[in-house]
Motif scaffolding. Structure first.
Motif, PDB file in Angstrom:
ATOM      1  N   LEU A  84      -2.967  10.508 -10.480  1.00 19.16           N
ATOM      2  CA  LEU A  84      -2.035   9.757  -9.656  1.00 19.16           C
ATOM      3  C   LEU A  84      -2.456   9.799  -8.198  1.00 19.16           C
ATOM      4  N   SER A  85      -3.730  10.009  -8.001  1.00 10.83           N
ATOM      5  CA  SER A  85      -4.242   9.981  -6.640  1.00 10.83           C
ATOM      6  C   SER A  85      -4.222   8.548  -6.124  1.00 10.83           C
ATOM      7  N   HIS A  86      -3.863   8.397  -4.856  1.00  9.96           N
ATOM      8  CA  HIS A  86      -3.916   7.062  -4.249  1.00  9.96           C
ATOM      9  C   HIS A  86      -5.285   6.452  -4.432  1.00  9.96           C
ATOM     10  N   PHE A  87      -6.301   7.275  -4.226  1.00  9.15           N
ATOM     11  CA  PHE A  87      -7.626   6.691  -4.055  1.00  9.15           C
ATOM     12  C   PHE A  87      -8.286   6.359  -5.368  1.00  9.15           C
ATOM     13  N   ASP A  88      -8.003   7.155  -6.374  1.00  5.70           N
ATOM     14  CA  ASP A  88      -8.480   6.793  -7.705  1.00  5.70           C
ATOM     15  C   ASP A  88      -7.924   5.431  -8.090  1.00  5.70           C
ATOM     16  N   ASP A 140       8.222  10.773  -5.786  1.00  6.11           N
ATOM     17  CA  ASP A 140       6.810  11.127  -5.905  1.00  6.11           C
ATOM     18  C   ASP A 140       6.019   9.981  -6.525  1.00  6.11           C
ATOM     19  N   HIS A 141       4.700  10.123  -6.504  1.00  7.68           N
ATOM     20  CA  HIS A 141       3.853   9.124  -7.148  1.00  7.68           C
ATOM     21  C   HIS A 141       4.224   9.011  -8.609  1.00  7.68           C
ATOM     22  N   TYR A 184      -8.486  -4.664   7.234  1.00  4.89           N
ATOM     23  CA  TYR A 184      -9.317  -3.641   6.606  1.00  4.89           C
ATOM     24  C   TYR A 184      -9.187  -3.872   5.122  1.00  4.89           C
ATOM     25  N   HIS A 201       7.657   9.224   0.106  1.00  9.41           N
ATOM     26  CA  HIS A 201       8.007  10.593  -0.295  1.00  9.41           C
ATOM     27  C   HIS A 201       9.298  11.044   0.370  1.00  9.41           C
ATOM     28  N   ASP A 225       4.497   4.534   0.411  1.00  7.19           N
ATOM     29  CA  ASP A 225       4.361   5.892  -0.111  1.00  7.19           C
ATOM     30  C   ASP A 225       5.578   6.712   0.317  1.00  7.19           C
ATOM     31  N   GLN A 243      -6.653   3.142  -6.151  1.00  3.03           N
ATOM     32  CA  GLN A 243      -7.127   2.070  -5.280  1.00  3.03           C
ATOM     33  C   GLN A 243      -8.545   1.677  -5.630  1.00  3.03           C
ATOM     34  N   GLN A 289       0.810  -1.209   0.000  1.00  5.14           N
ATOM     35  CA  GLN A 289       0.000   0.000   0.000  1.00  5.14           C
ATOM     36  C   GLN A 289       0.843   1.259   0.000  1.00  5.14           C
TER      37      GLN A 289
END
Lengths: 439, 411
Positions: free
Chosen positions: A162-166, A372-373, A206, A318, A316, A168, A97
Motif C-alpha cells: 500500500l505504498s504510494h509509490f508502488d 489510512d491507506h 510534474y 491521514h 492522503d 503510482q 494524488q
C-alpha cells in the motif's frame, strides 16, 4: 454503441480534417449542429424496471426512491453520443494524488456498516445527493451531479503493498517498464494517427506519467509558460533554431528533440489564455481549475493533444479527513464543471472524456480524524459515457482481513477501458479486460 | 568535444561536487590537480572547516520568512565557504523530505530543518537520521505526532523504511504496523516546537523485526534499520549515481560507510577519488532542477530572495512534489522541463555583466563550460547571423544558447 474502429477511415478523416485548420473545423462543427439528439441510456434492474441511471433524483435528502425516470439534469437533450472517429477523441485524466477515499466520493449511505465503521467521518444521509437508494454523491458535487457521469466501483490494486509509490509506479508505468502509461498511450496514438505534433499534455507541472515519451509530449505548469512561447520577433526565432542543432548521445538528443517539439507546438498555441479569476472554475476550482483552464484552451485551439493529465493533491487524508475531502470535492466540482462547460461551448462535448484516477483508496474504518491507506475505491468518469453505476459495488460490510475494501476490478482494467474503448488504442495493457459497457 | 583552457577535469570535479559551479574555484582546484594530482585536488575541495553558521529564525515566523531562508542559503552557496557541505545538504534532503506546507503556521520549523541538514551534511548520516525523525516539521509532515498506541498512524513508519533507509524489500506490511506502534507516543507542541515522548501514548509490546525480537522504540528501530546492509547500500548507490553519473558503486563501499559510523565526508571522498569518477564522461546525467538553477543564478545574478524560479523548475527545496522527494535521471529532461529552463533565462541582460556585449569565449568561461561540443560552439557563433537583431541582442542570444546547451543541461 461504439462503431468498429476502421483505421483507413480514421486516417482519411484525419487527412480531410487537416485541409481546414483545426480551429475552423471545430467551430464549423459546432455551428452545423452536428451534435446528435438525446438518447436515454437505461439499465434494466433486477426487478425488471428500467432505470435511467446517471440521473440525479433531486436535491440532497431525497432518498425516497430509485425508480425515477428523470433524465440527466440540465439540458437533457444535449446528451451526447461519443464522436464516432476515435482520432478526434480526447481523454482528460485527473489524478487525485494521495489515495482518494471511495466511500467519500460515491457514498454508500444505504449501508449501515458505513456509519458503524466511521462514526465520526461518515457523511449523514441527508447531506448526500442520491444516485439510488444505495449510493450517492457528496453535496459538494452540486454542479457535476447535473452532468452526465458514470461511477466505477470496486476498482483497486492487486499489489500487496500500500505504498504510494508502488501504486503510482504501476499506473505511471501502465503495468510495467519505465515508460509511463500516458506516454505509452501517446506513443501508440502518435503512430496510429501519424501526428508530428502534440499528443500528450500534462497541465499539472510534474508528470511522471510522461517520462520516457518519445514524441509530442508537453508538460506545462501554468498559463504564463504559453505566453512566452508565442513570440516570433527579435531573438526568439534564432534561439529556437539554434537549440534544435545540438547533436550527441541519447541525453543530448533528448534535449534537442524537446526543443524541436516546443517549436512545433508554438504555432498551435491558443492566442489568449487570460484566466478569469472571478469565475467559479478558478475561484473555487483553484489549482485544478487553473490547470483545466489551460487544458481547455489547448483543446479549443486544436493543438492536437489527445491525452491530457491534470492533478489535484491532498487526498492522503491521514487526518482531518472530513473537512479536507469536502474542500477537495468542491474544487473538483468547480474545476471539472467549468471545464465541461467550456467543452460544451466549443461544441466538443461528444469527444472529450474526463476520468478521475487515484493511486489507491483508503481503509474501511476510520482512524481518529483520518483514514489510512486502503485498497478498493470508486472512480468517476464524466462526458460521453454510459451513465450510471458500473463495476462492482464493494461493500463496507465485506472488507478483507486487513480491513480494506476489496479489489473487484483491477485498476489496470480501468486504464485499459479508457485507452482501448475510448481512444481505440490496442497495444497498451493488452492482457487486461475492459470494463464492458462503460464507454 | 573540445577542451577549453585545460580546465575540463577540474570543471567536472567542481560541477559534480558543488552547487555553485564557480569558475574561480575551478581554477583553484585545477592548480592543485596539475601540480599534485587528482586525489590532492579532491582533498583541496573537501578539507575545509564545516560552516557552522545557521539560518536565523524565530519559531513563529510567518510565510514571508521563507524567502529569507531561501535567500540566506542561496547566498551561502554562492559564497562557497564549504561547497561540498551545501551539495550534500541538498543530496540528503532529496530523499529525507518534508514540505513547507506542513509547518502548521510556524514557518521557523523550516529553517530549523534546513539547519539540521547543513549541520550533519558532512557529519554522520546516522546522527542526521536520528535527529530527523524527531524534527517537528517532519513529524507534522508524516503525522508522527498523531501516532498514538490506541490509533497507530503508519505514515512515518512506512516512509522511514521505504524512503529513508532500506527501501522496499526487507520489510512487509506487518512490520509497518508493528513499527508504527513501537514509535507511537512522540508528541509535538507546535506552538513552541517542543518534541517529547509521552509513554502513556506509546506502546511497549515486544515483536520480531528484521530478525530480532524485543521491545522496540523509535531510536532502536532507526538503529536497526541503519544496521541493515540495504540502507547503506541503497544510499551509497544514490550518491554514486549523483556524483559519478553512471554505473554501480563498488561492493563494500556501503559497508565501509556503515562501519565508519556513516561518515559522510569519508563516503564523498571515496567516490570522488575513485577511478570510475575519474573515468566518467563529462555529461552523463541531467542536472536536476536546482543544480541547473544554481548555475544560472551564479551566472546571471538574480535577486536571491526570488524563489519562484526553482519552483517553476520543479525543484524548490522544502517544496517537494510528493513525499518521495525528487527523483533523479531522465525525468529532468523533457519538453516541459526544457521549456521551464528556457523561461528562467528570460531576464534583463543589462543587469548582467557583459549581458549585452560578451563574446562566445567570455560567455563559455562565465558559464563554466570547459568541455564543449562543436555543435554548441557552432550554435553560439551563429547568433551573429540573427536577422534584424542588434549587437546587444546577439550577445543575449549567445547567453541564451550557452545556457540552453547540453553542456548547461547535463553534468
Amino acid at each position: 454503441m461504439t462503431s468498429q474502429f476502421d483505421p483507413e477511415l480514421a486516417k482519411k478523416l484525419k487527412e480531410d480534417n487537416k485541409r481546414a485548420t483545426r480551429r475552423k473545423f471545430l467551430m464549423g462543427l459546432a455551428g452545423t449542429g452536428a451534435i446528435s439528439a438525446a438518447t436515454v441510456y437505461g439499465i434494466t434492474a433486477s426487478d425488471g424496471s428500467t432505470r435511467s441511471f446517471g440521473s440525479i433524483l433531486g436535491s440532497p435528502g431525497n432518498n425516497t426512491g430509485s425508480t425515477g425516470t428523470t433524465l440527466l439534469g440540465g439540458n437533457a437533450n444535449a446528451a451526447q453520443l461519443p464522436a464516432a472517429d476515435y482520432s478526434d477523441r480526447i481523454l482528460v485524466l485527473i489524478e487525485l494524488q494521495g489515495g482518494n477515499d471511495g466511500p467519500s466520493t460515491v457514498i454508500p449511505y444505504g449501508d449501515s456498516a458505513y456509519y458503524d465503521l466511521r462514526p465520526n467521518l461518515a457523511i449523514p444521509a441527508e447531506e448526500v445527493i442520491p444516485i439510488d437508494d444505495q449510493v450517492g454523491l457528496p453535496a459538494q458535487f452540486a454542479a457535476l451531479s447535473q452532468r452526465r457521469f458514470a461511477v466505477v466501483e470496486g476498482i483497486g490494486n492487486t499489489l500487496d503493498s500500500l505504498s504510494h509509490f508502488d501504486q503510482q509506479k504501476l499506473w505511471h508505468s501502465g503495468g510495467g517498464g519505465r515508460v509511463g502509461f500516458v506516454s505509452q498511450l501517446g506513443t501508440e496514438l502518435a503512430e496510429k494517427y501519424g501526428t508530428d505534433g502534440l499528443v500528450t499534455l500534462s497541465v499539472a507541472g510534474y508528470a511522471p506519467q510522461l517520462i520516457g515519451a518519445d514524441e509530442g509530449s508537453l508538460t506545462l505548469s501554468g498559463a504564463n509558460q504559453l505566453k512566452a512561447l508565442t513570440r516570433n520577433d527579435w531573438i526568439y526565432p534564432g534561439y529556437r533554431q539554434a537549440v534544435t542543432r545540438f547533436r550527441g548521445g541519447p541525453l543530448t538528443s533528448r534535449i534537442a528533440q524537446s526543443y524541436s517539439q516546443i517549436g512545433s507546438i508554438v504555432n498551435d498555441l491558443p492566442e489568449d489564455v487570460e484566466i478569469d479569476n472571478e469565475s467559479r472554475m478558478i475561484a473555487e476550482g483553484r489549482q485544478l481549475g487553473n490547470q483545466l483552464w489551460v487544458a481547455a484552451g489547448m483543446i479549443e485551439a486544436g493543438t492536437g493533444a489527445r491525452v491530457i493529465h491534470a492533478k489535484i493533491g491532498g487526498f492522503d487524508t491521514h487526518e482531518a479527513h472530513v473537512s479536507r475531502h469536502a474542500n477537495l470535492m468542491t474544487q473538483i466540482d468547480a474545476a471539472v464543471d467549468g471545464f465541461l462547460a467550456r467543452m460544451e461551448a466549443a461544441g466538443l462535448s461528444d469527444r472529450v472524456l474526463v476520468a478521475l484516477t487515484s493511486e489507491f483508496g483508503r481503509r474501511g474504518a476510520e482512524n481518529g480524524g483520518g483514514l489510512d491507506h486502503g485498497n478498493g475505491s470508486t472512480l468517476m468518469v464524466f462526458g460521453p459515457v454510459n451513465p450510471g453505476r458500473h463495476g462492482v459495488y464493494n461493500s463496507l460490510s465485506n472488507l478483507d482481513d486487513r480491513g480494506n475494501l476489496r479489489t473487484e476490478i483491477p485498476y489496470s482494467s480501468y486504464l485499459r477501458t479508457l485507452a482501448h474503448d475510448w481512444l481505440g488504442a490496442e497495444s497498451i495493457l493488452p492482457d487486461d479486460e475492459s470494463i464492458t459497457g462503460l464507454i | 568535444m573540445v577542451e577549453r583552457n585545460g580546465l575540463a577535469d577540474a570543471s567536472k570535479l567542481v560541477r559534480r561536487a558543488t552547487l555553485a559551479n564557480d569558475p574561480v574555484l575551478i581554477r583553484q582546484i585545477d592548480d592543485v590537480l596539475k601540480q599534485d594530482g587528482h586525489a590532492a585536488a579532491v582533498d583541496e575541495l573537501l578539507n575545509r572547516s564545516i560552516d557552522n553558521a545557521t539560518i536565523p529564525f524565530n519559531w513563529a515566523d510567518e510565510f514571508s520568512a521563507l524567502r529569507n531562508y531561501h535567500s540566506w542559503w542561496v547566498d551561502r552557496i554562492l559564497e562557497g565557504r564549504n561547497p561540498v557541505q551545501e551539495k550534500m545538504t541538498l543530496f540528503f534532503h532529496s530523499f529525507l523530505t518534508s514540505s513547507r506546507g506542513s509547518s502548521g503556521g510556524k514557518y521557523g520549523s523550516i529553517a530549523q530543518q534546513m539547519n539540521l541538514f547543513r549541520r550533519h551534511a558532512l557529519g554522520s548520516f546516522s546522527d542526521l537520521l536520528l535527529d530527523f525523525v524527531k524534527d517537528p516539521l517532519l513529524m507534522r509532515f508524516l503525522n508522527a505526532q498523531q501516532n498514538v498506541a490506541k490509533r497507530p498512524n503508519e505514515n512515518l513508519a512506512r516512509e522511514l523504511m521505504e524512503l529513508f533507509t532500506t527501501g522496499i524489500g526487507p520489510y512487509n506490511e506487518t512490520d509497518i504496523r508493528n513499527v508504527a506502534l513501537a514509535i507511537s507516543g512522540w508528541r509535538l507542541d507546535n506552538d513552541i516546537g517542543r518534541v517529547y515522548y509521552d509513554e502513556t501514548k506509546g506502546s511497549s509490546e515486544s515483536f520480531s523485526f528484521l530478525g530480532e525480537t524485543r521491545v522496540w522504540n523509535l531510536d532502536s528501530v532507526v538503529r536497526k534499520l541503519l544496521d541493515h546492509p540495504a540502507t547503506a547500500d541503497r544510499i551509497t548507490q544514490m550518491l554514486w549515481e549523483d556524483l559519478v553519473g553512471e554505473g554501480s558503486a563498488p561492493a563494500g563501499l556501503g559497508k565501509g560507510w556503515h562501519d565508519r559510523g556513516f561518515d559522510n565526508l569519508w563516503l564523498v571522498e571515496q567516490i570522488l577519488k575513485s577511478q570510475q569518477f575519474i573515468d566518467s564522461n563529462h555529461y552523463v546525467r541531467p542536472r536536476t532542477g536546482f543544480e541547473y538553477f544554481m548555475n544560472v543564478q551564479r551566472v546571471l545574478g538574480f535577486p536571491t530572495d526570488e524563489d519562484y524560479r526553482p519552483r517553476n523548475l520543479g525543484h524548490l527545496p522544502w517544496d517537494p512534489p510528493n513525499v518521495a522527494g525528487w527523483p533523479s535521471g531522465e525525468r529532468w529532461i523533457d519538453v516541459g522541463s526544457i521549456l521551464a529552463r528556457s523561461q528562467v533565462l528570460q531576464y534583463d541582460y543589462k543587469k548582467v555583466e557583459g549581458g549585452t556585449t560578451a563574446g562566445a569565449e567570455e560567455i563559455l568561461d562565465r558559464c563554466a563550460i570547459f568541455e564543449v561540443s562543436n555543435d554548441t560552439l557552432t550554435a553560439i557563433s551563429e547568433a551573429n547571423n540573427a536577422v534584424d537583431v542588434g549587437d546587444a541582442g546577439k550577445a543575449q542570444l549567445r547567453w541564451w544558447i550557452a545556457l540552453s546547451s547540453p553542456e548547461a543541461m547535463l553534468t
